[in-house]
Every structure is written in structure tokens, then in C-alpha cells.
Enzyme design. Structure first.
Site, short mmCIF file in Angstrom:
data_model
loop_
_atom_site.label_atom_id
_atom_site.label_comp_id
_atom_site.label_asym_id
_atom_site.label_seq_id
_atom_site.Cartn_x
_atom_site.Cartn_y
_atom_site.Cartn_z
NE ARG A 104 -1.62 8.41 -4.96
CZ ARG A 104 -0.51 8.44 -4.18
NH1 ARG A 104 -0.27 7.70 -4.46
NH2 ARG A 104 -0.21 9.99 -4.11
CG LEU A 122 -2.08 -1.14 1.23
CD1 LEU A 122 -3.14 -0.92 2.82
CD2 LEU A 122 -2.59 -0.64 -0.12
CG ASP A 123 0.58 4.20 -2.64
OD1 ASP A 123 1.45 3.68 -3.17
OD2 ASP A 123 -0.57 4.69 -4.12
CE LYS A 124 4.68 8.86 4.98
NZ LYS A 124 5.47 9.82 4.67
#
Length: 329
Positions: free
Chosen positions: A241, A141-143
């Protein structure tokens, strides 16, 4: 804390027909994505990763149907430092661990984030994970994306989960809040690759991208925003995104893909303030389902929305109600 021991990896992947003509090192990076490109290239050069049982050069061309066989010893990575970082563990047994990652936590050490990551926390939780590829992390998962992740605790579990990811049989569902009044849901089927100008970003590309499919449906509409639920078929970097931006509905708070901040005309001051200050992309991995890598049992987990997204939705509802009460569309 036990000292991690080295383990032997044995894995086999079949080259898809669509990869015919590609270089071995490129195909290996795609099919064995749990390992770094550098490590895979080293194994190819050492003969630990073979094609139809024969060693090949990294630049050798492959053909669909060929079998890539990997037999290698994976040593614990001493440069990965165990760190006492709190984990929100949803489920754990001898084979897998499911956790709810908070926003702000980087998953894997990299330039700019050498430690203080989820991987460091996992090594503190279980030192034996140091023998596994990326400490058992099979997807990221992205930060600043919160929510559910599954981590393998054995090589057998790791192999099985990676195969499920490649077969697109792991179900991942996300809550997102986007800018724009979306009329209906749909599907984005558009390949994703590195942005041609900004190397920090991904983009929908005409050629050279990897297949990427995102399904989305409307959960709740507001005056100038929409709460959507996204389901991934693939798991490309920044996929939701990028795809939402491609549909001209960028995520609220997205620093890379959100574009210039748009404040709704006539919106409440509370909403405008929150939109200005929202600290991250409004994205949360709410549901995760997969087959248990040992007994094949169906596993499904849910994670409630974190407080910041709950507050965001409550503020959007209050603004919608105020508009209704005032007769403003």
C-alpha cells in the site's frame, strides 16, 4: 478440546553487521519479531535472552556477529479467548496450517479489537496453539487484505518459518488493483517507517526506516486503473500500500493511502458506483510458497480472487469495452 501445555523456546539469532551500535532491545525486537517488545524486554531482564552467553541490559549496545540466545518458557495466554470463527483451511498437517483469510478479519487482538480475530479462531481450531508465539502466526495480513497465510503448529516449525522469513525465502505474491494507468512494471526499493505526522500510517522515509523491496508487474490495463501483481522481498507493515502510493498508484479503496477518490472521466455509472462503494483496499495474497519446516519439501499454494475483486475487474473490463465500442480513448 485439549488443555494447552507450556513449552520451552530455544532459538538463536546472529546480529547483522548493519545493526552494530544498536540497543539490544531494539535488535531483539527485529530478530525475534514473532514476540512482543514487552515480552522480549522481560526475557532480557530475566537473563533468558543473552548475548554471546552473557546477560545484558536492554539498552546495551551490540556489535555485528554477536549471538543472541533465547531460552525461555512460553505459557499459554489465558486472556486469548478461543472463538468459533469459520476458517478456510487450504492445507494442514502436524507442523503447519495454510489458510485463506477473508477481508474484514483482524489477524491479532489489539486495542479496538480484543477478540473476534484470526488468533481467536485458531485457538478454537487447536488449543495447543496457545503455547506458541501469537498462536503460531508468523506473518500478518491487514484486516481488509484477503488471501493466504501460513501458521506454525509447533515451536520447531515456528522457528524454521521465522528464519525463512528473515532469509526472504518465503515467496509471497499479491494481486492489487490501483488507481492510474501504469505503463510498465518495476521495483520499489524504499525504506518504510512510521509516518512523521500521522502515527496510524507508514511512509517511505529518508532515515530510520526498515529496508523494503516490492517488485510489481502489470497484469491488465484499463482506462484509468491497472491490475498489478506484486511480489514481496520484505514484509513491512502496509508495504504494498505504501510503495504503490509512493509510485503515485494508490490501491483502489485504500482508506489510509488512497487519497481523494478519483472517478474516471466518461466512465460508466456502474464503474463510478463501484469505485465509490468499494469497501476495502483491492489487495489479495494470491500465492504463497515456502519450504516445509520439517522435511524441507517445497510447498506452494494459490488462492483465487475473492468475489469483490472479481466484480471490480469485470466492471473495469466492461467499461473498457464500452469505451472501445464508442471510440472513446
Amino acid at each position: 478440546m485439549s488443555v494447552p501445555q507450556s513449552e520451552t523456546i530455544e532459538a538463536q539469532r546472529s546480529v547483522p553487521e548493519t545493526m552494530t551500535g544498536m540497543r539490544l532491545d531494539q535488535v531483539a525486537a527485529e530478530l525475534f519479531g514473532e514476540f512482543s517488545r514487552e515480552r522480549l524486554k522481560s526475557w532480557i531482564n530475566e537473563g533468558a535472552l543473552t548475548v554471546d552467553g552473557e546477560p545484558q541490559r536492554p539498552r546495551a549496545k551490540v556489535v555485528g556477529g554477536m549471538q543472541l540466545q533465547l531460552t525461555a518458557t512460553l505459557e499459554a495466554r489465558e486472556e486469548w479467548l478461543p472463538q468459533a470463527i469459520e476458517l478456510d483451511i487450504v492445507f494442514e498437517d502436524e507442523a503447519v496450517l495454510v489458510l485463506n483469510k477473508p477481508a474484514g478479519l483482524v489477524v491479532h487482538p489489539a486495542a479496538g479489537n480484543p477478540d473476534g480475530t484470526l488468533l481467536n479462531a485458531l485457538l478454537h481450531h487447536d488449543a495447543q496453539l496457545g503455547t506458541l508465539p501469537r498462536a503460531g502466526i508468523v506473518h500478518r495480513l491487514d484486516k481488509d487484505t484477503s488471501g493466504l497465510m501460513v501458521v506454525a503448529k509447533t515451536l520447531q516449525a515456528h522457528t524454521a518459518l521465522v528464519e525463512q522469513l528473515q532469509a526472504r525465502s518465503i515467496s509471497r505474491e499479491y494481486d492489487a488493483v490501483v488507481t492510474g494507468a501504469m505503463i510498465s512494471g518495476g521495483t520499489v526499493d524504499a525504506p518504510i517507517g512510521r509516518h512523521p505526522v500521522d502515527r496510524k500510517r507508514q511512509a517511505v522515509v529518508v532515515s530510520g526506516g526498515k529496508p523494503a523491496v516490492t517488485h510489481y508487474r502489470v497484469q491488465e490495463r484499463f482506462h484509468a486503473h491497472t491490475h498489478v501483481r506484486c511480489q514481496l522481498e520484505t514484509g513491512r507493515t502496509h508495504q504494498i500500500r505504501v510503495h504503490m502510493q509512493h509510485r503515485r498508484f494508490p490501491l483502489i479503496g485504500d482508506p489510509l493511502y488512497g487519497g481523494r477518490l478519483k472517478l474516471p472521466m466518461g466512465g460508466s455509472e456502474a464503474l463510478k458506483t463501484l469505485l465509490r462503494e468499494f469497501p476495502r483496499q483491492a489487495l489479495h495474497a494470491r500465492r504463497l510458497a515456502f519450504e516445509h519446516p520439517v522435511d524441507g519439501a517445497s510447498m506452494e499454494f494459490h488462492a483465487e480472487l475473492p468475489d469483490d475483486m472479481v466484480t471490480l475487474l469485470d466492471t473495469l473490463r466492461a467499461d473498457r469495452q464500452a469505451r472501445h465500442d464508442e471510440g472513446v480513448s
